[in-house]
Design a protein around this motif. Structure first.
Motif, PDB file in Angstrom:
ATOM      1  N   LYS A 185       9.867   2.029  -6.488  1.00  0.00           N
ATOM      2  CA  LYS A 185      10.466   0.716  -6.686  1.00  0.00           C
ATOM      3  C   LYS A 185      11.933   0.864  -7.071  1.00  0.00           C
ATOM      4  N   HIS A 186      12.643  -0.251  -6.969  1.00  0.00           N
ATOM      5  CA  HIS A 186      14.057  -0.275  -7.321  1.00  0.00           C
ATOM      6  C   HIS A 186      14.276   0.077  -8.784  1.00  0.00           C
TER       7      HIS A 186
ATOM      8  N   GLY B 249      12.701  -5.818  -2.454  1.00  0.00           N
ATOM      9  CA  GLY B 249      13.963  -5.964  -3.152  1.00  0.00           C
ATOM     10  C   GLY B 249      13.802  -6.603  -4.514  1.00  0.00           C
TER      11      GLY B 249
ATOM     12  N   ARG C  29      25.519  -1.719  -6.594  1.00  0.00           N
ATOM     13  CA  ARG C  29      25.413  -1.508  -8.040  1.00  0.00           C
ATOM     14  C   ARG C  29      26.796  -1.470  -8.703  1.00  0.00           C
TER      15      ARG C  29
ATOM     16  N   THR D 180      14.276  -2.404   0.406  1.00  0.00           N
ATOM     17  CA  THR D 180      14.135  -1.009   0.810  1.00  0.00           C
ATOM     18  C   THR D 180      13.789  -0.967   2.293  1.00  0.00           C
TER      19      THR D 180
ATOM     20  N   ASP E 132      18.648  -6.603  -1.636  1.00  0.00           N
ATOM     21  CA  ASP E 132      18.605  -5.134  -1.564  1.00  0.00           C
ATOM     22  C   ASP E 132      17.197  -4.635  -1.275  1.00  0.00           C
TER      23      ASP E 132
END
Length: 731
Positions: free
Chosen positions: A137-138, A347, A103, A340, A338
């Motif tokens: 979730k992301h 991702g 990030r 999980t 990315d």
């Protein structure tokens, strides 16, 4: 850490001629380098003498270019060369994926059609871990207050439902400028069908936020599926400023060293492109390093007459697996960034053609621990800083590399060809205290538990790319790559019933070597919805011609006038279905295309699902044009070993089938002549990696220093002398 500056990678090449596609490649040297999470790998090819030199050094995570440039300096110093003699620098990197994962991207805004402001938050309704009560979730890359609704609307067929309100948009953009926005993603509804509104929005962004980079969805991912298209555009915008700074800095630093040649960047599809193209669409280079390793595996397989393979690449941070069929890596249109816990679908989706990799957090630096009474490994990694405990750089948590050195699989005095000493005692003490003590195991048993646990994780990944793709792993050959891959490959193959493993020469730096044989490539995708009928085929021909021209133009930017091949493919389905089958579009007269394409779709559908619907309407949903140019001339060097330097070495190595530690034969790959056979248990090591052969395995060295191993079965009696291993000379 001891750096002895040893030159352990000098070989003689079969092909001294350089690639003549461009002026840059007519200079003496070509360099490929791949930046990983733990190590940066380098390969240099000398076109005058035909020699190949390889190098490896720890990555510099704070600024990856620092370690990369230092490694290039090391390599040129090794050969006595200078940067003005380098014609090409080919780069593979995961910097884009790392920016997303950490990030650390730009302050980004998203402009969407009014009514779709929460698209990034809602994502898809699928629940990927049904029984995980804490699963979530992301978080989106862009916070909601930076998502701006735009008053406009296009229909699915490109007709205007609501005109663009530029006055309101200007007011919103002024607010974004005041907020210090560095990048803007624009993803308006149905822009793949008509991009007029999106283009006008892009011009206004450039006018009012001239310092911000802009990504338009119809340029980044012109496909249906508003969430996937938007996610792809957001990721592109988020990483674009950092990619631009990184590549500008790299090119500037190379120029300051006297470099006047060409820089190429590997893409996720395994092909090369220019830095300018990557700066415009950095999503194409998200998985460029791993893709180069897969290309290397396919190349090695073809050279040995093996078309059906599994590429297994285990480095310091992650392990990757990819299915290769008929000599070509499987490709995918959408992949996750990315994920999980490395779970597929968890991702951020990115739509761009890439090799179909499954990546898990299982590398040499993966951290081992005890949880709920069992040994767990990864996905957290020690990376290069501080690294495994045995590196002596301040690491305090045991890793897979620590376990492998305790088990005797790695030579503590020959790591990186002797340039780095490993602290065996420190690794043993940490594994005994943090892993062994809670479970009542000694250091050897605990280290074996770590090795076994990470191997089981990788076994699941290989099953996913083989069995879940309809292939029996017992019918495939495993190609072991990466600094840690050859140490785990024989055990992994045995557990899966795979009978053959290829350990390529330079396996430990396979991605860097793969970059030297990579070819320029372009893949362009476009939504195209049409039934398979005569009018549809007329439209199809027009769309393909347009994409073909764009592909050729992009290839001309990389290698002007070079010989190339172009393929056309279509995603097709029976009307009303949600899933598609990719079909190669046949080359035939226009009047015969509809019938030929329908027949090919029915055949491919039946091959995948076991039946066909001859009476149902077939339709195209999207088309792809892929073009590639000829690669530079390059082959692995011949094996020059005569056996005169053969060493009679052994050390204690752990084999559970032999009840623990036994005295095991150790060979240097550089000392083994062509035709040498080695029977397990044995270790074959070089400056990049260590090949572990189990009892019952038999390996043969070929004319290019590749090692081909026949893998025994768990139930078979071991071949040869189980306590020392045996070696025979040339046939």
């Amino acid at each position: 850490m001891v750096d002895r500056g040893t030159d352990w990678g000098r070989w003689q090449s079969l092909t001294p001629e350089s690639h003549e596609a461009s002026a840059g490649t007519r200079k003496r040297y070509r360099i490929g380098f791949d930046i990983g999470g733990t190590f940066t790998d380098f390969a240099l090819h000398d076109s005058q003498t035909g020699e190949l030199h390889v190098w490896k050094r720890l990555s510099t995570n704070t600024d990856p270019s620092v370690g990369a440039l230092a490694g290039i300096d090391d390599l040129l110093g090794l050969v006595g060369g200078s940067m003005d003699e380098v014609g090409q620098v080919v780069h593979g990197t995961t910097i884009g994926a790392n920016i997303v994962i950490e990030r650390k991207g730009a302050v980004t805004a998203l402009l969407v059609t009014d009514g779709f402001r929460d698209l990034l938050i809602m994502q898809r309704p699928a629940r990927y871990s049904t029984y995980d009560l804490w699963f979530d979730k992301h978080e989106p890359l862009i916070p909601r207050h930076h998502v701006v609704p735009v008053r406009e609307r296009m229909a699915y067929d490109g007709t205007v439902v609501r005109e663009l309100d530029e006055t309101d948009l200007r007011s919103s953009l002024e607010e974004l400028r005041a907020a210090g926005i560095e990048a803007v993603a624009v993803s308006l509804l149905h822009s793949y069908a008509a991009n007029d509104h999106e283009t006008r929005v892009g011009k206004l962004v450039s006018e009012l936020l001239p310092e911000a980079s802009t990504s338009l969805s119809h340029e980044v991912a012109p496909i249906t599926g508003e969430y996937e298209r938007t996610s792809t555009t957001v990721v592109n915008a988020y990483i674009q400023p950092a990619f631009r700074r990184y590549l500008d800095s790299l090119e500037r630093a190379l120029a300051e060293r006297g470099f006047t040649g060409q820089v190429f960047i590997n893409q996720g599809n395994g092909g090369l492109t220019t830095p300018a193209e990557v700066v415009h669409l950095p999503i194409r280079a998200l998985e460029s390093g791993p893709a180069a390793g897969v290309s290397m595996a396919a190349w090695i397989g073809r050279a040995h007459g093996r078309g059906d393979l599994v590429a297994f690449d285990m480095g310091g941070t992650t392990a990757k697996a990819c299915l290769i069929e008929d000599g070509e890596p499987k490709m995918e249109r959408v992949f996750d960034v990315d994920q999980t816990l490395m779970r597929v679908g968890t991702g951020l989706p990115v739509v761009t053609p890439s090799v179909d990799l499954i990546e898990i957090g299982a590398g040499g630096g993966s951290i081992a621990r005890v949880g709920l009474g069992i040994i767990e490994v990864g996905p957290e990694s020690a990376g290069a800083e501080p690294g495994p405990i045995c590196y002596g750089r301040g690491g305090t948590r045991p890793t897979v590399t620590d376990a492998n050195v305790v088990l005797g699989y790695l030579n503590p005095d020959f790591f990186l060809g002797g340039r780095m000493s490993l602290d065996v005692d420190g690794a043993r003490e940490a594994i005994a205290a943090q892993v062994g003590a809670p479970l009542g195991l000694d250091a050897g048993e605990a280290a074996w538990g770590v090795h076994e646990a990470v191997t089981a994780n990788m076994e699941h990944a290989i099953r996913a790319v083989s069995i879940e793709r309809g292939r029996d792993p017992r019918d495939l050959t495993l190609v072991a790559l990466g600094g840690a891959g050859p140490t785990h490959a024989a055990r992994l193959a045995r557990n899966l019933g795979i009978g053959e493993v290829i350990f390529p020469a330079a396996a430990g730096i396979a991605s860097a070597v793969g970059l030297l044989q990579a070819a320029p490539r372009v893949d362009l995708i476009r939504t195209f919805v049409s039934p398979v009928d005569e009018p549809g085929m007329v439209r199809l021909g027009s769309e393909l011609a347009e994409l073909d021209a764009a592909v050729n133009q992009l290839l001309d930017n990389v290698t002007p006038g070079a010989e190339r091949s172009i393929t056309y493919r279509a995603d097709m389905q029976y009307a009303g279905q949600g899933h598609v089958v990719e079909v190669e579009i046949p080359r035939c007269p226009a009047g015969e295309l509809a019938g030929a394409l329908r027949e090919r779709f029915d055949t491919d559908y039946a091959a995948m699902y076991g039946y066909r619907y001859p009476d149902a309407q077939a339709q195209i949903t999207s088309i792809t044009v892929a073009g590639s140019a000829a690669p530079a001339a390059f082959e692995l060097p011949p094996n020059a070993a005569t056996g005169a330097r053969a060493r009679d070495e052994s050390r204690r190595v752990y084999f559970p089938e032999l009840s623990g530690y036994v005295r095991c034969a150790v060979h240097r790959r550089d000392d083994l002549p062509t035709g040498t056979q080695v029977e397990g248990p044995a270790v074959i090591e070089d400056g990049q990696c260590a090949i572990l052969l189990l009892p019952g395995d038999t390996a043969t060295v070929d004319g290019h220093r590749n090692v081909l191993a026949r893998i025994g079965r768990n139930s078979d009696p071991a071949a040869g002398d189980l306590t020392t291993g045996t070696t025979t000379g040339r046939d």
